[in-house]
Design a protein around this motif. Structure first.
Motif, short mmCIF file in Angstrom:
data_model
loop_
_atom_site.label_atom_id
_atom_site.label_comp_id
_atom_site.label_asym_id
_atom_site.label_seq_id
_atom_site.Cartn_x
_atom_site.Cartn_y
_atom_site.Cartn_z
N GLY A 83 0.78 -1.22 0.00
CA GLY A 83 0.00 0.00 0.00
C GLY A 83 0.81 1.28 0.00
O GLY A 83 0.25 2.37 -0.08
N VAL A 84 2.14 1.17 0.08
CA VAL A 84 3.01 2.35 0.10
C VAL A 84 3.33 2.75 -1.35
O VAL A 84 3.87 1.95 -2.11
N GLN A 85 3.03 3.98 -1.72
CA GLN A 85 3.23 4.44 -3.10
C GLN A 85 4.66 4.96 -3.28
O GLN A 85 5.09 5.86 -2.56
N LEU A 86 5.38 4.36 -4.25
CA LEU A 86 6.76 4.73 -4.53
C LEU A 86 6.94 5.00 -6.01
O LEU A 86 6.23 4.43 -6.86
N SER A 87 7.90 5.85 -6.35
CA SER A 87 8.27 6.06 -7.74
C SER A 87 9.76 6.32 -7.82
O SER A 87 10.42 6.55 -6.80
N GLY A 88 10.30 6.27 -9.04
CA GLY A 88 11.73 6.52 -9.22
C GLY A 88 12.60 5.39 -8.72
O GLY A 88 12.20 4.21 -8.72
N LEU A 89 13.80 5.72 -8.25
CA LEU A 89 14.78 4.72 -7.83
C LEU A 89 14.27 3.83 -6.70
O LEU A 89 14.46 2.61 -6.74
N PRO A 90 13.63 4.38 -5.63
CA PRO A 90 13.12 3.48 -4.58
C PRO A 90 12.15 2.44 -5.13
O PRO A 90 12.19 1.27 -4.75
N ALA A 91 11.28 2.86 -6.05
CA ALA A 91 10.33 1.92 -6.65
C ALA A 91 11.05 0.88 -7.48
O ALA A 91 10.67 -0.31 -7.50
N GLN A 92 12.11 1.31 -8.18
CA GLN A 92 12.87 0.37 -8.99
C GLN A 92 13.58 -0.67 -8.13
O GLN A 92 13.62 -1.86 -8.47
N LEU A 93 14.14 -0.25 -7.02
CA LEU A 93 14.80 -1.19 -6.11
C LEU A 93 13.80 -2.21 -5.57
O LEU A 93 14.11 -3.40 -5.47
N VAL A 94 12.60 -1.75 -5.22
CA VAL A 94 11.57 -2.67 -4.74
C VAL A 94 11.16 -3.64 -5.85
O VAL A 94 11.02 -4.85 -5.62
N ALA A 95 10.96 -3.11 -7.07
CA ALA A 95 10.53 -3.94 -8.19
C ALA A 95 11.55 -5.04 -8.49
O ALA A 95 11.19 -6.22 -8.58
N ARG A 96 12.80 -4.66 -8.60
CA ARG A 96 13.80 -5.67 -8.95
C ARG A 96 14.09 -6.61 -7.78
O ARG A 96 14.37 -7.79 -7.99
N GLY A 97 14.00 -6.09 -6.56
CA GLY A 97 14.15 -6.95 -5.40
C GLY A 97 13.05 -8.00 -5.35
O GLY A 97 13.30 -9.17 -5.04
N TYR A 98 11.83 -7.59 -5.66
CA TYR A 98 10.71 -8.54 -5.68
C TYR A 98 10.93 -9.62 -6.74
O TYR A 98 10.74 -10.81 -6.49
N HIS A 99 11.34 -9.20 -7.95
CA HIS A 99 11.55 -10.18 -9.02
C HIS A 99 12.65 -11.18 -8.63
O HIS A 99 12.52 -12.38 -8.88
N LEU A 100 13.73 -10.70 -8.04
CA LEU A 100 14.80 -11.61 -7.65
C LEU A 100 14.32 -12.61 -6.60
O LEU A 100 14.67 -13.80 -6.65
N ALA A 101 13.52 -12.14 -5.66
CA ALA A 101 13.01 -13.03 -4.63
C ALA A 101 12.06 -14.08 -5.22
O ALA A 101 12.01 -15.22 -4.74
N ALA A 102 11.32 -13.69 -6.25
CA ALA A 102 10.33 -14.59 -6.83
C ALA A 102 10.95 -15.61 -7.79
O ALA A 102 10.35 -16.67 -8.03
N LEU A 103 12.12 -15.32 -8.36
CA LEU A 103 12.79 -16.30 -9.22
C LEU A 103 13.13 -17.53 -8.38
O LEU A 103 13.57 -17.43 -7.24
N ARG A 104 12.97 -18.73 -8.97
CA ARG A 104 12.97 -19.94 -8.18
C ARG A 104 14.29 -20.68 -8.09
O ARG A 104 14.34 -21.80 -7.59
N SER A 105 15.38 -20.10 -8.57
CA SER A 105 16.68 -20.76 -8.39
C SER A 105 17.77 -19.71 -8.25
O SER A 105 17.66 -18.59 -8.78
N GLY A 106 18.82 -20.07 -7.51
CA GLY A 106 19.94 -19.17 -7.34
C GLY A 106 20.63 -18.87 -8.67
O GLY A 106 21.12 -17.76 -8.89
N THR A 107 20.66 -19.86 -9.55
CA THR A 107 21.28 -19.66 -10.87
C THR A 107 20.53 -18.59 -11.66
O THR A 107 21.15 -17.72 -12.29
N ALA A 108 19.19 -18.65 -11.65
CA ALA A 108 18.39 -17.65 -12.37
C ALA A 108 18.61 -16.26 -11.77
O ALA A 108 18.71 -15.27 -12.51
N ARG A 109 18.70 -16.19 -10.46
CA ARG A 109 18.93 -14.89 -9.81
C ARG A 109 20.30 -14.33 -10.21
O ARG A 109 20.43 -13.13 -10.50
N PHE A 110 21.31 -15.19 -10.22
CA PHE A 110 22.65 -14.72 -10.58
C PHE A 110 22.68 -14.24 -12.02
O PHE A 110 23.24 -13.18 -12.32
N ARG A 111 22.08 -15.00 -12.93
CA ARG A 111 22.05 -14.60 -14.34
C ARG A 111 21.33 -13.26 -14.50
O ARG A 111 21.75 -12.39 -15.27
N THR A 112 20.22 -13.10 -13.79
CA THR A 112 19.43 -11.88 -13.92
C THR A 112 20.21 -10.66 -13.43
O THR A 112 20.27 -9.63 -14.11
#
Length: 457
Positions: free
Chosen positions: A370-399
């Protein structure tokens, strides 16, 4: 006695997570686990725009099922029909062979396909962003348009090749337009003969707002970011018809265009229609515990199921997102195991954690918890979420490695050409015409001679 057979249809978020958890909570002798999937990988759909723009390699977003699943036999094919009375699934394997898979418990996670709305020309001339092949094709195609525009001496042809239309103002369409616009804006600098002002990206959506789920403030913020880059956003407008080199909009505009990317929503897999079960807007009606009423031993979840949202209450159903699909997979595994052990089943319950929209570079809009973010903070959250959701360490490293390399070195805009002769239609990529009628299913099941169980191919 033979162990009960648990059959999972679909290797996406819900299916793979279900099979993975079943391996953890069931002992090997308690059940035989089998998973049907035409692709031997779990595709992380939210990052397909990164693949289409070349920021990520395809391997980064495709986690091999055999890396994650060790006791589950992978059946390499697509389910084309289900006979709940016979407790059987008809499978067309990748080599063309048709087989029938019996089950004691069935977990249906066939996912979704791109919704077309029967608009003239869309089925033939549009391409979606639902598969790895589509993302790879889009990248080759977009770069090819720059090459062809630079090669032609016909100004009208050049203009049509440098106009691009993305239909759908949701997360997939907005991110696809954002990333591909960045691709062409950077690539055109390597084409001294091309006028950069001729390159135009159009984002079209029938809704009055861009990504309304984000709220007015963040939706407007995302639209302003796109408009500053030169993307023309048209709301309250859709496609009336399209041809090979023209897209006609419902407001009367006719755009010379040879690239139509269709992300205007999804529809449940056509497999749902083969069950003759109750549906809600095409999705299978299920109980809160993910069981399908009237079908013994059948569970359904993910994009193809209308799972009640017990957190919101009322008639609300869970949206078809990766966040819900993964957690429904875990819940389904627990309930299948409970049914196997004669224990009570629990309802699926999850409160949405928020939304993230990556617009490329340091630009993003996000709404975590529910917290509204934009710019760099939002980007860090977005990419952090995607890395957490990827299902293998290899995929995270490649990404992470791909993101870092692209940020530092940029892109070389290489067109592989390996799909140059492939027809770019929604049906050819998503195989929406592969499913059987109930009569064909019944005949196949009744005449099929079951061979002894064999190891996976």
């Amino acid at each position: 006695m033979a162990a009960p057979r648990i059959l999972v249809v679909g290797g996406g978020f819900a299916g793979m997570e279900c099979a993975h958890k079943l391996e953890r909570i069931l002992k090997p002798h308690e059940a035989e686990l089998r998973l049907i999937s035409p692709q031997a990988h779990q595709l992380y759909l939210p990052l397909l725009p990164h693949v289409a723009s070349g920021v990520l390699t395809p391997q980064s977003v495709a986690v091999p099922l055999r890396r994650m699943l060790h006791r589950t036999a992978i059946v390499p094919g697509g389910a084309v029909g289900v006979d709940p009375k016979a407790k059987a699934v008809v499978v067309r394997k990748i080599n063309g062979e048709t087989v029938v898979e019996r089950y004691d418990y069935l977990v249906l996670t066939p996912g979704s396909v791109t919704r077309q709305f029967d608009i003239p020309g869309v089925e033939t001339h549009a391409v979606g962003v639902k598969t790895l092949a589509e993302a790879a094709w889009i990248r080759d195609h977009v770069i090819a348009q720059l090459d062809l525009a630079a090669a032609t001496s016909d100004r009208a042809e050049r203009e049509s090749r440098l106009q691009f239309v993305v239909v759908g103002g949701g997360y997939a369409g907005t991110e696809t337009a954002a990333y591909l616009q960045r691709l062409t804006a950077a690539a055109v600098k390597r084409y001294p003969g091309l006028d950069p002002t001729l390159i135009t990206w159009h984002l079209v959506d029938l809704a009055p707002r861009l990504m309304p789920e984000l709220g007015e403030r963040l939706g407007d913020k995302a639209m302003r970011i796109l408009q500053r880059r030169g993307v023309k956003v048209s709301l309250g407008v859709s496609v009336e018809k399209c041809t090979e080199d023209t897209v006609t909009l419902t407001d009367g505009r006719s755009l010379p265009c040879r690239t139509l990317i269709w992300t205007a929503g999804v529809a449940p897999s056509p497999l749902v229609a083969t069950l003759a079960a109750e549906t809600n807007r095409g999705r299978l009606v299920v109980r809160p515990d993910l069981t399908v009423p009237g079908l013994d031993g059948v569970f359904a979840l993910g994009d193809a199921a209308a799972v009640p949202d017990v957190v919101k209450g009322g008639d609300a159903v869970c949206p078809p997102t990766a966040q819900h699909a993964m957690r429904q997979g875990w819940a389904a595994a627990s309930n299948v195991a409970a049914a196997l052990h004669g224990e009570p089943l629990a309802p699926y319950r999850h409160k949405d954690m928020g939304l993230v929209v990556d617009l490329g570079g340091i630009q993003a809009v996000s709404k975590p918890l529910g917290v509204q973010l934009s710019g760099l903070p939002a980007q860090l959250v977005a990419r952090g979420y995607h890395l957490a959701a990827l299902r293998s360490g290899t995929a995270r490293f490649r990404t992470v490695a791909n993101w870092g390399l692209n940020a530092v070195a940029g892109d070389d805009y290489v067109r592989t050409g390996f799909q140059a002769g492939r027809p770019a239609t929604l049906a050819s990529f998503e195989r929406t015409d592969a499913y059987m009628t109930p009569e064909e299913i019944a005949e196949t099941v009744s005449t099929y001679h079951y061979a002894p169980t064999r190891p996976e191919l």
